[in-house]
Write an enzyme that holds these catalytic residues in place. Structure first.
Site, short mmCIF file in Angstrom:
data_model
loop_
_atom_site.label_atom_id
_atom_site.label_comp_id
_atom_site.label_asym_id
_atom_site.label_seq_id
_atom_site.Cartn_x
_atom_site.Cartn_y
_atom_site.Cartn_z
N GLY A 369 0.81 -1.20 0.00
CA GLY A 369 0.00 0.00 0.00
C GLY A 369 0.84 1.25 0.00
NE ARG A 375 6.79 4.41 -2.75
CZ ARG A 375 6.20 3.99 -3.88
NH1 ARG A 375 5.81 2.75 -4.00
NH2 ARG A 375 6.03 4.82 -4.88
CB VAL A 376 2.40 -0.16 3.89
CG1 VAL A 376 2.35 -1.20 5.00
CG2 VAL A 376 1.94 1.19 4.41
CG ASP A 493 -5.29 11.30 9.75
OD1 ASP A 493 -6.31 11.88 9.31
OD2 ASP A 493 -4.33 10.98 9.01
#
Ligand SMILES: *[C@@H]1O[C@H](CO)[C@@H](O)[C@H](O)[C@H]1NC(C)=O
Ligand SMILES: *[C@@H]1O[C@H](CO)[C@@H](O)[C@H](O)[C@H]1NC(C)=O
Ligand SMILES: *[C@@H]1O[C@H](CO)[C@@H](O)[C@H](O)[C@H]1NC(C)=O
Ligand SMILES: *[C@@H]1O[C@H](CO)[C@@H](O)[C@H](O)[C@H]1NC(C)=O
Ligand SMILES: *[C@@H]1O[C@H](CO)[C@@H](O)[C@H](O)[C@H]1NC(C)=O
Ligand SMILES: *[C@@H]1O[C@H](CO)[C@@H](O)[C@H](O)[C@H]1NC(C)=O
Length: 659
Positions: A369, A375-376, A493
């Site tokens: 992702g 970025r993951v 968030d």
């Protein structure tokens, strides 16, 4: 591993070269007849080999060069056209005109010293085997010097100053008849400016140069002209002399080259050659001539021992260098930032190398992702065999790093079924890495919004029971953060994309506190500092104060997202629908709040239960996203409402006020 295309490239190149040459040959090469005719070699390649008589060290290189001498001392080599040409007109008995041009290069181990030179010869024989090398160019025997029976004429390109034979210097061009003592000679160079200016040329420079030899049978004028390869033929010849060849040469004569080396390791090359009796020679195509080897190599064969030594040394040096490079790049590759204050967080710290390995070098196939913060990548912890997600967050400013890391480390102690488990962190220069539990079903946003933009990552939408379960899970997680844990944690968030789903579609709130990283960062990050556009409580714009109530506001918007299956702000929609909260509110005022529900939710599935629940959640969403922070419920109250413990909020007050 060697990239195979690297191997192929020179191969295809040389095939193309060969084809070009073949074409040129078919077009131009001319044969070879005893009467008249000529020779044209624009490089020395051709089908079935090059038709030249080679002797001594002379050979045709794979690049299409005629190499007369290899880089050895006291060797000689010659190359002649295999058939003689008829130089005398059979009826008049006079010598016919001829012309020739060739490109040569002398490559020497030493810059200014070489030996001995090249001759362009008109010879009665191609069998020069008994002739000595060195200053005799391999063309004439020392015992035969000057004998009229030699029947020999040649143009010498001499790089040795043999004073005993009257040489003017070690860099000259001369005409020679039966001997190596020149009939006439001149320093190598060329005239420009209509003969007013003379430019020296150094024969041993290693640069290719072009030579023209022209003989006029009527006037008996013999001319030789020299020029650098990038100049056309100078108008004024370098050397000219009247030579009556009648008594010097035979009727039939061979033409070609001879060369010899003395004490200096020198390679003599011919790049192209054209010869024509009774007419003008065909011009060489300079641009398509074969390329000389790089100057440093000099094209010669080395002493075998020297080769082995240099190979050995090269291998050793390369091994050493690659070792150093490997170590340095490895160090650099796995370099991490580690400061003294981090010692207490040891248990929560991962080495960068470990994360690099677990994500298989952060390769694209491990990428799961790309979020707002970085970025993951997916990985697996080697010892626990636990699937993890590694988030790489670029972070230039290090000023809040200490605070942030201490928060990250304390988050590692959070334990709640609806809070993502954080395993630890790692740091590099300009980069922070966080390690979380891997969530097989990814972000909730994919299931809610994907229908707008069908794509390869399309996921089936969630039915109402799943959505309601997720909503309750997020509420529980937030309640834990706000009220249950030893410290108050403000998420900052809350939104659908920060809710991750495990394999049973349980909600795991993630990315808490990340926005904090940018709190005092650059101004461009201000929106991130307080949350995401569309989820921000209005008081944040004025006070900027992050409270539990600002989280509740975002949670209210989140509830609307989940029920309506759309983003809080969609500018491409009709104006009344654009802002989700306003649209739901307007419909609520008209008593038609259910009209806003995601059409993919089956409202009639379980009698009135679904309708009651979506109404409850929509009303709760509006309550939480009340512009007045004091009017919002706290998370404890939210959970009571969701569980049916507290009554459904009465929104008549909100619905009856005109905004
Ligand atoms: C080379 O030329 C000679 C003389 O014309 C001829 O006999 C011979 O067949 C030629 N060789 C090749 C390979 O063309
Ligand atoms: C070349 O000349 C040598 C003597 O100088 C002789 O022995 C040899 O046979 C000759 N070769 C040819 C092919 O004429
Ligand atoms: C040059 O050759 C001619 C004959 O062609 C001869 O008369 C003259 O003496 C020679 N000059 C030198 C310097 O050898
Ligand atoms: C050209 O070479 C000659 C002989 O080596 C030398 O005397 C002369 O000075 C050179 N001229 C230039 C311009 O280098
Ligand atoms: C020829 O090449 C030399 C050096 O390689 C360069 O200095 C000169 O300007 C060139 N001349 C032309 C006409 O291209
Ligand atoms: C060239 O030499 C030949 C033989 O010595 C002679 O017959 C002829 O007249 C000479 N030609 C000229 C133009 O002097």
């Amino acid at each position: 591993m060697i990239n195979p295309s690297l191997l192929l490239r020179p191969l295809t190149k040389s095939i193309i070269h060969q084809m070009v040459r073949l074409l040129l040959l078919l077009l131009f090469i001319v044969p070879v007849s005893a009467n008249g005719g000529g020779v044209f070699f624009n490089g020395f390649t051709g089908v079935g080999g090059v038709n030249l008589s080679l002797a001594g060290t002379a050979k045709i290189t794979s690049d299409g060069l005629l190499q007369l001498t290899t880089k050895k001392t006291h060797v000689k080599g010659s190359a002649f056209h295999p058939l003689p040409f008829r130089f005398k007109d059979p009826t008049s008995g006079k010598i016919v005109s001829f012309s020739s041009t060739f490109v040569f290069a002398v490559r020497s181990k030493f810059k200014q010293l070489s030996g001995n030179g090249i001759v362009f010869a008109i010879s009665p024989t191609i069998n020069l085997s008994g002739d000595t090398g060195s200053q005799f160019f391999g063309i004439v025997k020392d015992t035969d010097l000057g004998k009229p029976t030699n029947r020999l004429f040649f143009v010498e390109l001499d790089t040795i100053d043999n004073q005993e034979f009257g040489d003017i210097n070690n860099n000259h061009v001369g005409f020679d008849i039966n001997t190596i003592r020149s009939n006439s000679s001149i320093t190598a160079g060329y005239y420009t400016d209509g003969g007013r200016r003379f430019e020296n040329l150094t024969l041993v420079s290693g640069d290719p140069m072009q030579v023209w030899v022209d003989y006029d049978g009527v006037t008996m004028r013999m001319e030789v002209t020299l020029a650098p390869i990038n100049l056309s033929k100078p108008a004024v010849p370098l050397l000219s002399s009247t030579i009556n060849l009648t008594d010097i040469i035979n009727d039939d004569m061979y033409v070609g080259f001879s060369s010899a080396t003395g004490s200096f390791l020198t390679s003599h090359y011919i790049l192209g050659w054209s010869f024509q009796l009774n007419g003008n020679t065909r011009d060489l195509e300079i641009s398509t001539l074969p390329k000389l080897p790089p100057k440093s190599i000099n094209g010669g064969r080395r002493n075998l021992l020297a080769v082995w030594i240099s190979v050995g040394v090269t291998v050793f040096v390369l091994a050493l260098l690659s070792g150093v490079v490997f170590t340095v790049t490895r160090r650099k590759k796995f370099a991490q930032v580690y400061e003294d204050w981090e010692k207490e967080y040891e248990s929560c710290r991962f080495s960068y190398k470990e994360l690099y390995k677990t994500t298989r070098g952060f390769r694209t196939s491990s990428l799961i992702g790309v979020g707002g913060f970085g970025r993951v990548y997916k990985g697996m912890l080697p010892r626990s065999k636990l699937d993890v997600a590694v988030k790489r967050i670029p972070h230039e400013s290090m000023q809040n790093m200490k605070d942030f890391i201490s928060e990250v480390v304390s988050m590692c102690q959070l334990r709640h079924r609806n809070i993502i488990r954080q395993h630890g962190y790692s740091r590099r220069k300009g980069e922070l890495l966080l390690v979380y539990d891997f969530m097989p079903n990814g972000g909730l946003d994919k299931y809610l919004f994907q229908h707008e933009t069908p794509s390869s990552s399309y996921r089936a939408s969630l039915h109402w029971n799943q959505r309601f379960h997720i909503i309750k899970g997020v509420a529980a997680g937030l309640y834990y953060l706000h009220e249950e844990w030893e410290k108050v944690v403000i998420h900052r968030d809350i939104k659908a994309s920060n809710v991750l789903l495990d394999q049973d579609f349980n909600a795991h709130v993630s990315d808490f506190g990340l926005a904090r990283l940018y709190d005092h960062g650059s101004t461009s990050m201000t929106t991130k500092a307080i949350g995401s556009v569309g989820y921000m409580a209005p008081e944040l714009a004025t006070t900027g104060r992050i409270t539990k109530a600002t989280d509740v506001f975002s949670f209210g918007i989140f509830l609307l997202e989940v029920v309506c299956g759309r983003r809080p702000l969609e500018v491409e929609l009709a104006e009344e629908k654009r802002v989700l909260v306003d649209w739901v509110l307007e419909n609520g005022k008209r008593g038609k709040i259910v009209d806003t529900v995601d059409s993919r939710i089956n409202l009639t599935e379980q009698g009135n239960k679904v309708i009651e629940e979506v109404e409850l959640v929509l009303n709760l969403g509006l309550l939480c996203s009340n512009p007045l922070a004091t009017e919002r419920p706290n998370m404890g109250h939210v959970i009571e409402i969701l569980e049916g413990i507290a009554p459904v909020p009465d929104l008549s007050e909100i619905f009856n006020t005109d905004a």
